[in-house]
Design a protein around this motif. Structure first.
Motif, PDB file in Angstrom:
ATOM      1  N   THR A 299      -5.148   3.444  -7.504  1.00 15.22           N
ATOM      2  CA  THR A 299      -5.565   3.224  -6.129  1.00 15.22           C
ATOM      3  C   THR A 299      -7.078   3.132  -6.087  1.00 15.22           C
TER       4      THR A 299
ATOM      5  N   LEU B  13      -4.724  -5.405  -3.689  1.00 13.21           N
ATOM      6  CA  LEU B  13      -4.477  -4.060  -3.182  1.00 13.21           C
ATOM      7  C   LEU B  13      -3.701  -4.138  -1.879  1.00 13.21           C
TER       8      LEU B  13
ATOM      9  N   GLY C 190      -4.834   0.645  -0.513  1.00  8.16           N
ATOM     10  CA  GLY C 190      -5.693   0.556  -1.689  1.00  8.16           C
ATOM     11  C   GLY C 190      -4.944   0.670  -3.003  1.00  8.16           C
ATOM     12  N   ARG C 191      -3.608   0.644  -2.941  1.00  4.68           N
ATOM     13  CA  ARG C 191      -2.804   0.715  -4.153  1.00  4.68           C
ATOM     14  C   ARG C 191      -2.836  -0.646  -4.855  1.00  4.68           C
ATOM     15  N   ILE C 192      -3.033  -0.641  -6.176  1.00  4.09           N
ATOM     16  CA  ILE C 192      -3.056  -1.888  -6.950  1.00  4.09           C
ATOM     17  C   ILE C 192      -1.615  -2.345  -7.135  1.00  4.09           C
TER      18      ILE C 192
END
Length: 108
Positions: free
Chosen positions: A9, A81, A85-87
């Motif tokens: 993240t 993202l 904000g998580r990849i």
């Protein structure tokens, strides 16, 4: 953007920019990288076209800690993202507009 998913993240503090409302396109670039310029144009264009999407470019050489932490080995590398904000997607090399839009479609 067929890259594999890579956990992790990124928040606004680590990115040095606000996250997009719906998604963020994070581009790792370096000074002498030709494909990085074309990638910048592609991602900026997509961010303008798609509501709630932000494009953030990061100078890989100036952010070596982040580069190592994320295992970035080449530029351009693009991360997609989600709003938190998580990849969720990762691709190395110059992406095609259609692939970027498809990757965003999976996130949004």
């Amino acid at each position: 953007m067929d890259g594999h998913t890579h956990g992790g993240t990124l928040d606004a503090a680590r990115l040095g920019a606000e996250l997009g409302e719906k998604a963020t396109l994070v581009q790792f670039s370096s000074a002498f990288c030709q494909p990085c310029r074309a990638t910048r144009r592609t991602l900026s264009e997509v961010a303008r076209m798609v509501d709630g999407v932000t494009h953030v470019e990061i100078d890989a050489e100036a952010h070596l800690t982040l580069v190592r932490e994320l295992g970035i080995s080449r530029t351009p590398t693009v991360l997609v993202l989600d709003p938190r904000g998580r990849i969720v997607r990762r691709a190395v090399g110059q992406p095609r507009t259609v692939d970027v839009v498809a990757a965003l479609g999976q996130v949004m």
